[in-house]
Design a protein around this motif. Structure first.
Motif: not given
Lengths: 89, 946
Positions: B368, B355, B376-380, B372, B370
């Protein structure tokens, strides 16, 4: 700062001493001009042990020959100059 | 969304609030807080602006490696710029100020720089040089304005500083588990130990992660170790950083007795220790590395270990919603600590699972992330990022000591390999993992048997691991936070051909800020390694040099400031001079009367009056500062012939002469007089300023070239006070004073004046009949007062250095430093006729070199003009031509009119009668001058010869 073991005074900090010159550049008063040019201007500055003249200027004021490695600063020997010196015949 | 103080926990003393201000706003923290922890607890996110792009910056670390949170601590003369907020413990009333922002931290005009960031690439500074001088001049203002962080204080520092020397059997650097174990083992073996720790409390990593050691809570064990070290005769120095490891196991330690900016109650604000140790145990621990990704500098992004330190040591939550990104067990511990403190951990990004943290978004605070995760590419959404790209062992001191390094795959960093001096590295800095192993390595380094090492049941956490640098890095992916060096800059430098690590450093300034790249070196190295396609160990590291952390100039100077900066040597006759209110002139360490102005007189008119009195009547001057040597023994004359280039052997007892000495290259070193006081006793005088050099030269010739000679030399500069009595009426004054028939010119005589035995020497520097009286310094006052009474009765005058100058210039006497510049031979100075023909003196071989015989060398001449000749002017034949000489000393005719000067001019005396221009472009003065012999007064010497 080097720790120099003065034959008179024992181990002392370098701050008490003054570096004079490499022994190879000591020039007798009656040297020829060719010798003078060779010793003062064409120096080797070799990597390795350098034989040097120092003075314990803020101590016993003795002139010392110190053999020092110019890379590691290891001091191989400290001797009184006068004990090594031979009077001209 | 920002940090806050947790309800409980931490090592701060919640019963002792400490008030302070930051940028004029009042805050309160607790005793034991750093400025960083107290501000984080108060919800402050922005600590400063970055160096090049003025980006808002928060706090990255919790230790001395901090590159972002640099503040000015204290006010007025006590202000200390560029102090790390993470290395500054709160003191009551601390005034801290942010840096590199205008007009304010929240809104900074300099931040527009960030908009043109693509135009400030790596090596920008160098590139401006290639655009021609106009481009450089255009950018210079901008670059100079942008350079630097905090302003240096303009007021004098009110604090005092101290130096101390010490020695010990074992010096332990760092009081973490390894250092404490080493100190414990050494003290237990009866060794004298100095344990130094840059933190305010001992424990190191134990302050962050509690553990049980030897059956005690870690901090109690640490306290017990310190007690044992002190009981064994050792010292524990807190707030003391080992800043340099020098030759032969000499270390310099910087001790903060007061915090930066604190109005210190102690005697010294800081102390510099010079410790010579028989053995040195280095246990400096690790520095965590940041992940390199766009936005990794946004306030709220911190090192993982630092986040845990704020939570567990200071009781501060750095935010409310955190993302933890790391590559080892250590990041898991941070996530656990955050959860335990009630902080929401939104996501953990584990590089071991492939990751990656891709981008951090946010302006003045993280908003935020961003990443991987799970393919998957995710945003937190979050306000805090705890990141770790691995840990770098602190090898700085080991390297300073000449030790070599070896690559450690686990750390992806260098660890100490071989030692040159008596140093050994222990603990995590040696690449060792796990508390038990760290304690054992420290114990062994301290000379203990590993079987007796302190035991712990602490769980073993793996802190090794690393995150590789990302590919296709962008502008805001910072590698060196303090110097604003991005991974894009590193790539660009590589493309432009800077492929050695040393070149990359200098071109991009990576690691060249005051943090010396503690957090950035390895990241830069890994990126270069990938670009080069060569393994990192083959590329190597740049050299670490002292100091490990910045050291104040105050503590380096120590007590040697103000009046103590240089010795001040006081004339024996100072009180006698002071009665006449002289102007004092510094001369080396001495102060000498320059002139004795009377009512309404200027320096020049006083000096002219004094000089005219000498020419027409009689004057008295203190010349005590001259270097003097008493040379005695059967070989004294032969010895002086080695040193002096003039004849000495034929000098009769009771006579003296002018002499000069040469360097080995044949240049004039110094001049003076030599007097034969007895059969085997000489007095040698030389210039005031050259006293120490002459002492060394005489000692060299005596001790090295001629140890066989039966001669002793004693430096008697301060033993003998001396004064000159000069003028047409000098003889009658001296004869009245000493009740003798005065000696002829260059004769000397022992006399008794006012009951004191003195030497009376007939020497003239002024060109008039003159005598010098040498009096033992401790009894000089009655002799001087007797002479002064006769002087005033005769209508004479005291004269100072300025009159002495006017008199000697008219006589063409050289001065060391003005005419004898170190590039002038005796021939150049018109002294060639005095050289001893038989040779055999120091410098004879050098002087014989053919180049020194050339006729076009610059040689001493006199100059005269109707008016003043500008001091130091160049001599040109016509305006605009190349200078062929320069004015060395200027004066005026004492009895006549017009200016006179001494000069060095190519061609020398052969040019007598020629017209030249003395031009001083800096002052815009050009004066026509006529070349003369360097002698303007009494050329035959009839006024003083017999």
């Amino acid at each position: 700062m080097l720790l120099i073991n003065c034959p008179h005074c024992g181990p002392r900090a370098q701050a008490e001493f003054g570096f004079e010159r490499p022994v190879e550049t000591i020039l007798p008063v009656d040297a020829s001009t060719a010798t003078m040019v060779e010793r003062l201007y064409t120096r080797t500055n070799a990597r390795g042990v350098s034989a040097e003249l120092w003075r314990h200027s803020h101590g016993c004021r003795a002139w010392l020959r110190i053999d020092r490695h110019v890379v590691t600063h290891e001091i191989l020997c400290v001797a009184l100059w006068v004990a090594l010196w031979q009077a001209p015949q | 969304m920002s940090g806050y103080r947790l309800a409980s926990g931490g090592l701060v003393d919640r019963t002792r609030p400490v008030a302070f201000t930051f940028d004029g706003v009042s805050y309160s923290g607790f005793a034991g807080d750093t400025l960083a922890s107290a501000l984080l607890a108060s919800g402050v996110s922005i600590f400063g602006r970055s160096f090049k792009y003025h980006r808002p910056r928060g706090v990255l670390s919790a230790g001395v490696e901090e590159p972002n949170a640099l503040v000015t601590a204290g006010q007025g003369g006590r202000a200390e710029p560029n102090t790390r907020a993470t290395d500054l413990f709160l003191t009551p009333g601390l005034v801290a100020t942010s840096q590199n922002r205008w007009p304010s931290l929240g809104f900074d005009l300099g931040a527009v720089t960030a908009l043109i960031a693509p135009f400030i690439p790596a090596g920008f500074y160098y590139k401006t040089f290639f655009g021609g001088p106009k481009l450089w001049r255009f950018f210079e203002h901008f670059i100079r304005r942008a350079a630097g962080l905090g302003p240096a204080p303009r007021l004098a520092d009110p604090d005092s500083y101290q130096h101390r020397a010490a020695f010990c059997d074992v010096l332990v650097v760092g009081a973490g588990p390894a250092g404490l174990a080493a100190a414990d083992a050494a003290a237990g073996a009866g060794k004298r130990v100095i344990l130094c720790e840059q933190d305010a409390i001992v424990g190191g990593a134990l302050l962050r992660d509690a553990a049980e050691i030897a059956g005690l809570p870690g901090r109690d064990w640490a306290a017990a170790v310190c007690a044992r070290v002190i009981a064994a005769g050792g010292r524990v120095l807190l707030r003391t950083t080992a800043t340099g490891y020098h030759d032969h196991d000499l270390l310099t330690l910087g001790e903060k007795c007061a915090e930066p900016g604190e109005d210190a109650p102690s005697l010294s604000a800081q102390r510099l220790w010079r410790v010579r140790a028989s053995r040195v145990v280095l246990a400096p621990g690790l520095v965590e590395r940041p992940l390199v990704c766009p936005g990794n500098d946004v306030p709220g992004v911190m090192l993982s270990g630092a986040v845990r330190t704020y939570v567990q040591r200071f009781g501060v939550a750095p935010g409310r919603r955190a993302v933890v990104a790391g590559c080892s067990d250590d990041a898991d511990r941070t996530a656990a600590a955050l959860r335990a403190a009630g902080v929401e951990v939104v996501a953990t990004i584990d590089y071991r699972r492939g990751e990656t943290l891709d981008t951090v978004k946010g302006g003045n605070r993280v908003s935020t992330v961003i990443a991987s995760v799970g393919g998957m590419t995710r945003s937190f959404a979050c306000d805090t990022v705890a990141m770790s790209a691995g840990f770098t062992p602190s090898v700085q001191l080991h390297m300073q000591a000449g030790g070599t390094l070896a690559w450690h795959d686990g750390c992806a960093a260098f660890v100490p390999a071989t030692s040159r001096q008596a140093q050994v590295t222990a603990g995590a800095a040696a690449g060792i993992e796990g508390l038990a192993a760290i304690l054992a390595s420290g114990w062994a380094a301290g000379g203990g048997d590993v079987a007796d090492a302190p035991q712990t049941r602490a769980e073993r956490h793996c802190c090794h691991g690393f995150a590789p640098p990302p590919r296709g890095a962008r502008t805001t992916a910072f590698v060196d936070f303090q110097n604003d060096v991005t991974s894009r800059d590193l790539d660009l430098a590589w493309r432009e051909g800077y492929r050695s690590v040393e070149h990359m450093k200098r071109y991009t300034t990576l690691g060249m800020a005051t943090d010396q790249g503690k957090t950035s070196n390895i990241a830069g190295l890994l990126q270069l390694s990938r670009n080069e396609g060569r393994p990192a160990p083959d590329i190597g590291l740049t050299t670490f040099r002292p100091p490990f952390t910045p050291v104040t100039l105050g503590v380096l100077a120590g007590e040697d400031g103000g009046l103590h900066m240089a010795p001040r040597r006081v004339l024996r006759l100072k009180a006698q001079h002071d009665r006449h209110h002289p102007l004092w002139q510094p001369l080396g360490y001495w102060h000498r009367p320059r002139a004795y102005p009377r009512d309404g007189e200027t320096l020049h008119s006083a000096a002219m009056r004094e000089a005219r009195t000498v020419r027409s009547n009689v004057g008295l001057s203190d010349v005590s500062t001259l270097a003097k040597f008493d040379v005695q023994g059967p070989d004294a004359g032969a010895f002086l012939e080695l040193v002096c280039a003039t004849g000495i052997a034929k000098l009769a007892v009771g006579r003296g002469r002018y002499t000069f000495m040469l360097r080995e290259d044949g240049m004039v070193m110094d001049d003076g007089t030599v007097w034969r006081l007895g059969d085997a006793r000489y007095l040698l005088t030389s210039s005031t300023g050259g006293a120490a050099r002459m002492e060394a030269h005489l000692a060299y010739v005596r001790g090295v070239l001629a140890p066989h000679m039966r001669v002793a030399i004693v430096e008697v500069q301060e033993h003998w006070a001396a004064f000159a009595i000069a003028g047409p009426n000098a003889r009658s004054l001296v004869e009245t004073l000493a009740c003798v028939s005065a000696p002829k010119h260059m004769g000397c005589l022992a006399v008794v004046v006012a009951g004191v035995e003195c030497w009376l020497l007939a020497a003239s520097y002024s060109g008039e009949r003159a005598f010098e009286l040498y009096v033992p310094g401790d009894v000089v006052v009655p002799v001087w007062e007797a002479a002064e009474a006769l002087l005033h009765a005769a209508g004479g005058a005291l004269y100072g250095l300025e009159a002495l100058e006017l008199l000697r210039i008219e006589k063409g006497h050289i001065v060391i430093g003005a005419e004898a510049t170190g590039r002038t031979t005796p021939h150049d100075l018109g002294l060639g006729k005095m050289l001893r023909v038989s040779g055999g003196y120091c410098g004879a071989a050098g002087l014989a070199r053919p180049m020194l015989q050339a006729v076009d060398r610059q040689a001493l001449v006199g100059l005269e003009a109707d008016g003043e000749i500008p001091e130091g002017a160049m001599l040109v034949r016509a305006a605009g031509e190349a200078p062929m000489g320069h004015v060395t000393s200027v004066g005026s005719r004492v009895l006549g009119q017009g200016g006179v000067a001494l000069a060095l001019l190519a061609g020398g005396p052969a040019r007598t009668g020629e017209q030249w221009l003395a031009t001083s472009p800096t002052r815009g003065i050009t004066v026509p001058v006529r070349v003369t012999a360097p002698l303007f007064h009494d050329p035959e010497g009839t006024r003083y010869r017999d």
